[in-house]
Design an enzyme around this catalytic site. Structure first.
Site, PDB file in Angstrom:
ATOM      1  N   ASP A 198      -4.445  -3.511   5.128  1.00  0.00           N
ATOM      2  CA  ASP A 198      -5.000  -3.152   6.437  1.00  0.00           C
ATOM      3  C   ASP A 198      -6.515  -3.183   6.479  1.00  0.00           C
ATOM      4  OD1 ASP A 198      -5.602  -0.952   4.918  1.00  0.00           O
ATOM      5  OD2 ASP A 198      -4.313   0.441   6.020  1.00  0.00           O
TER       6      ASP A 198
ATOM      7  N   ASP B 266      -8.684  -6.329   1.849  1.00  0.00           N
ATOM      8  CA  ASP B 266      -7.326  -6.813   1.579  1.00  0.00           C
ATOM      9  C   ASP B 266      -7.153  -8.281   1.954  1.00  0.00           C
ATOM     10  OD1 ASP B 266      -6.227  -4.390   0.627  1.00  0.00           O
ATOM     11  OD2 ASP B 266      -6.037  -3.650   2.672  1.00  0.00           O
TER      12      ASP B 266
ATOM     13  N   ASP C   8       0.851  -1.184   0.000  1.00  0.00           N
ATOM     14  CA  ASP C   8       0.000   0.000   0.000  1.00  0.00           C
ATOM     15  C   ASP C   8       0.890   1.239   0.000  1.00  0.00           C
ATOM     16  OD1 ASP C   8      -2.302  -1.504   0.183  1.00  0.00           O
ATOM     17  OD2 ASP C   8      -2.297  -1.503   2.368  1.00  0.00           O
TER      18      ASP C   8
END
Length: 874
Positions: free
Chosen positions: A589, A593, A331
């Site tokens: 997170d 995901d 990310d």
């Protein structure tokens, strides 16, 4: 978000006293004594116990023959089985201690990864540990949360919960505030249950049961996180250990029968015990007793080190996989950046004021900041609350009646708030998604997009907001719900700054040097992602960045930055790299995901921003949300695998060399020196089982621990690294020639020791003394060479060309092992136990043989390294 009063702190304390704490009894830990007994299920241990039992038989028979005259020989025969037992117990004790520590680590992992929930207390929304939830608390949950206790819903906004662990149904349940008296308790859609996963929407509920009084508590269904996963290396070692054991058992039988035949059946009553001791020595030589124990200790030490570095490992096996990672799909926000959002610019459309813009962004928001400045919620939403003085926005006059939660597919969040007789629909989200839904920007779209591009070009995140006013609203009217996000009035947008972490650029550079490819996967604007990726060094060419909507799955491997990506696309990206044969790590997170985290080889969840569902799906929790921590973990994984290989090479060196020495000693040297050695009925094996046990277990112990804690000098993060092959780059070849050369030296100086003893008046009177003279030389050469071989494995160049201080811990470990040998051969009581010559100080020739063999072994290694240094890789 609407405010609920909730309990006061005094009421919460009283409720906890009355209804109990909110935790389930953990699975009872296996007691230490049972862990110790479980070690005896190992085939290696069983064989050693069998060897000990047979040694006892030999000792008893010898005692009966000598009328229990405890001379030197009988003492040795009685000590030998006890030494084998001591070794078994020591090895089992180390194994059980390690498993006991693993249990404690699993318990500590739960405390390190504590779950938090949001609760209304004294009229404020605060974050507390799940264990502090009490009956009567009012809890707020949204997507990604785990329901902390059983309760009744007070408010729902498209809330869906996955309750398969209770009902067996894999489809999420749509929750309502309406009860159904005819339904069973688990079918009541107005109830939520502890342990359920919130997969969509949000809701508020009042706690009715906690701890063992919840539905999950009643059926005693506790989740045990301490699952044992074996890494590929550990699986290989289990197979190798079994192979060594069965091979040793087969050789035991063959050697016993053949040696009995060689000694002659005419005196079978005496010769069978000699043959049996030789066969036992062979079994002990073959089996690398410390194989699994040493590796587990090394893995455990690495886990402890990474925990201190903010990387919480769930399973020991993750360490090895980390070392082989080739792709990191990461990310952007919070991982590569600081996750310290701040509104740095804004744009108000037409007559919209800053106050209007700020009010809309605060009302369409689920974060909160308490009076004592405690912040709860998403960092972006917290930044929106902090932008303007909320006391001037008159927020308390608005009451939220509906929410359509943000999701990564729509990229929008919608709320309906009521003020007087008006219902105001507020929508915030990605500008490129929101603008087409607005009806007041037709002639200004290009200008607004230019402004957005300018912000994105500076690496800023942009968030737009729009609204419309209704005079009638019914959340049960599906048609009206479907139209909520259409015909909006654009208010403007804000630009948020989230600067890259200082350490991220260095970590990206380290990845590239290590042939690890970092890939950015983000929901942000393509230009914003591109600017940050270029600044960090992830992106070098503009054509390596792509929007998720434009992604061609056949070209996934060509890109390094993916923007505006959906969860399905993220999963496809991970799958493509895995199918291409790469070892992939993924960070995440959010609830969406989880599929990618599970699919990856190493799923890394962010410890600060990560939701519970993502943490459950991950293998590794990054407690500081820092990309650099992942890179540190990869380096530690590489070091751990390298250390394990060095320890294994050393163990296999002595196993192979010891086996060759014992076999050749029995069948060749035994025949050569048969006349001298069989005086008074003594055997002629090179090593006794107790000597081999000292070499295989205790002598390797000090260097193994030293290798585990010694910082390596290799540039681990330069070039590719593979954990697929146990031995490569000449290591297998080196192991063979070193083992054979060490066998040759051991047998040579064993023979020279015997020849010296035969020609020495003090020793030639006893076959036993003659054998011990040779055995003492061979024992020291094999053991001391193995101890010093740890140093050989540290560097490819000659040791004489290196600074000893670089490997001071390995030097200390090796010298400590040699000290053990010196104590055994020079201290009489120990020498008696381990069957070495007792008055060695009176025989300097034997001492010179012992040290000479070690010097020759180390010297040969130095010569080979010197040749390779001068003539390349041969």
């Amino acid at each position: 978000m609407n405010s609920w009063t909730g309990l006061s702190e005094q009421a919460a304390i009283k409720s906890r006293q009355e209804h109990g704490a909110n935790f389930l009894p953990e699975k009872k830990a296996t007691p230490f004594w049972l862990l110790f007994l479980q070690q005896f299920k190992s085939l290696v241990v069983i064989l050693l116990l069998l060897a000990s039992l047979l040694s006892f038989v030999v000792a008893i028979v010898s005692g009966l023959r000598s009328n229990w005259n405890f001379n030197h020989d009988l003492i040795i025969e009685w000590v030998q089985p006890f030494i084998i037992l001591l070794t078994v117990f020591a090895n089992s004790l180390i194994g059980s201690i390690q498993e006991f520590k693993a249990q404690k680590s699993a318990s500590a992992l739960k405390s390190l990864t504590k779950s938090f929930t949001r609760v209304f207390r004294n009229g404020e929304l605060i974050s507390i540990n799940v264990s502090e939830v009490v009956v009567g608390d009012i809890i707020f949950v949204d997507a990604g949360d785990i329901i902390p206790a059983d309760g009744k819903l007070l408010q729902v906004n498209n809330l869906r919960c996955l309750e398969s662990f209770l009902t067996g149904e894999s489809t999420p349940v749509d929750k309502t505030i309406d009860s159904n008296e005819k339904a069973t308790i688990l079918e009541q859609t107005n109830l939520v249950f502890s342990g359920a996963q919130v997969v969509y929407g949000s809701g508020v509920f009042q706690v009715e049961a906690v701890g063992i009084k919840t539905q999950v508590g009643k059926i005693a269904k506790t989740v045990d996180d301490s699952v044992t996963k074996l890494s590929p290396l550990q699986q290989k070692l289990e197979k190798i250990g079994k192979w060594f054991s069965w091979f040793g058992l087969g050789l035991f039988a063959v050697v016993f029968l053949v040696q009995t035949a060689l000694l002659g059946f005419d005196n079978f009553t005496n010769n069978w015990s000699i043959a049996l001791i030789g066969a036992i020595a062979l079994v002990v030589a073959i089996i690398p007793e410390g194989l699994v124990t040493f590796i587990n200790v090394i893995f455990a030490l690495s886990v402890q080190k990474l925990t201190k570095q903010k990387a919480i490992i769930k399973y020991l096996s993750v360490i090895e996989t980390l070392g082989s990672v080739q792709i990191i799909c990461t990310d952007k926000t919070g991982t590569l950046t600081q996750n310290q959002m701040k509104v740095v610019d804004h744009f108000c459309f037409n007559s919209t004021t800053q106050t209007d813009l700020a009010r809309a962004l605060c009302l369409c928001n689920n974060a909160s900041i308490s009076k004592d400045a405690n912040k709860t919620g998403d960092p972006t939403e917290i930044a929106l609350l902090e932008w303007k003085d909320r006391s001037q926005l008159d927020l308390k006059t608005y009451y939220r009646v509906y929410e359509k939660a943000f999701d990564s597919i729509r990229k929008l969040m919608t709320v309906v708030v009521q003020k007087d007789n008006r219902f105001i629909v507020i929508v915030k989200g990605a500008p490129d998604v929101l603008l087409p839904l607005c009806n007041n920007v037709q002639n200004e779209v290009k200008n607004i997009e230019n402004l957005l591009d300018q912000s994105a070009g500076q690496g800023l995140r942009t968030l737009a907001v729009a609204l419309k006013v209704l005079y009638k609203f019914d959340q049960n009217d599906q048609k009206q719900i479907d139209e909520l996000e259409n015909n909006l009035e654009f208010l403007g947008f804000v630009s948020l700054q989230d600067p890259p972490r200082k350490e991220s650029k260095e970590a990206i550079l380290a990845c590239k040097k290590a042939n690890i490819t970092p890939i950015m996967i983000t929901g942000d604007h393509l230009k914003t992602a591109t600017v940050i990726a270029k600044e960090l060094g992830i992106l070098t060419l503009d054509n390596q960045a792509v929007l998720g909507s434009e992604l061609d799955e056949k070209k996934i491997l060509d890109y390094r930055v993916f923007a505006r990506v959906t969860p399905q696309q993220k999963l496809a990206i991970v799958s493509a790299w895995k199918e291409a044969g790469f070892t992939v790590s993924v960070t995440g997170d959010g609830v969406n995901d989880a599929p990618a985290l599970i699919k990856s080889d190493v799923g890394c969840c962010m410890g600060i921003t990560g939701v519970d569902i993502a943490k459950d799906a991950s293998d590794l929790i990054i407690s500081d949300d820092n990309f650099a921590t992942i890179v540190n973990g990869i380096e530690e994984g590489r070091k751990t695998f390298l250390t394990c290989k060095r320890v294994l090479l050393n163990l296999f060196l002595t196993s192979i060399a010891g086996t060759v020495v014992v076999l050749l000693g029995l069948f060749i040297l035994g025949q050569v020196f048969k006349t001298n050695l069989l005086q008074q009925g003594h055997d002629f094996q090179v090593f006794s089982p107790t000597q081999l046990l000292i070499i295989n277990l205790f002598v390797h112990g000090f260097p193994a621990v030293a290798l585990a804690v010694q910082p390596v000098k290799e540039k681990l993060m330069v070039g590719s690294f593979s954990t697929k092959n146990l031995f490569y780059n000449r290591q297998g070849f080196d192991l063979i020639w070193q083992s054979l050369f060490l066998s040759f030296l051991t047998l040579l100086f064993y023979s020279l020791g015997i020849i010296y003893a035969i020609n020495n008046r003090d020793l030639q009177t006893s076959g036993d003394l003659i054998n011990r003279a040779g055995s003492t030389c061979g024992f020291f050469i094999l053991g001391a060479s193995a101890a010093l071989n740890s140093l050989n494995l540290m560097v490819d160049k000659p040791l004489l060309m290196t600074n000893p201080w670089f490997f001071k811990l390995v030097w200390i470990g090796s010298l400590a092992s040699i000290l053990v040998f010196l104590l055994i051969i020079f201290i009489n009581p120990l020498g008696l136990v381990f069957n070495v010559l007792q008055d060695l100080t009176n025989h300097p020739v034997l001492i010179s043989y012992s040290f000479g063999g070690v010097i020759l072994y180390m010297g040969m290694n130095e010569v080979v390294k010197l040749i390779r240094l001068g003539y390349g890789n041969i």
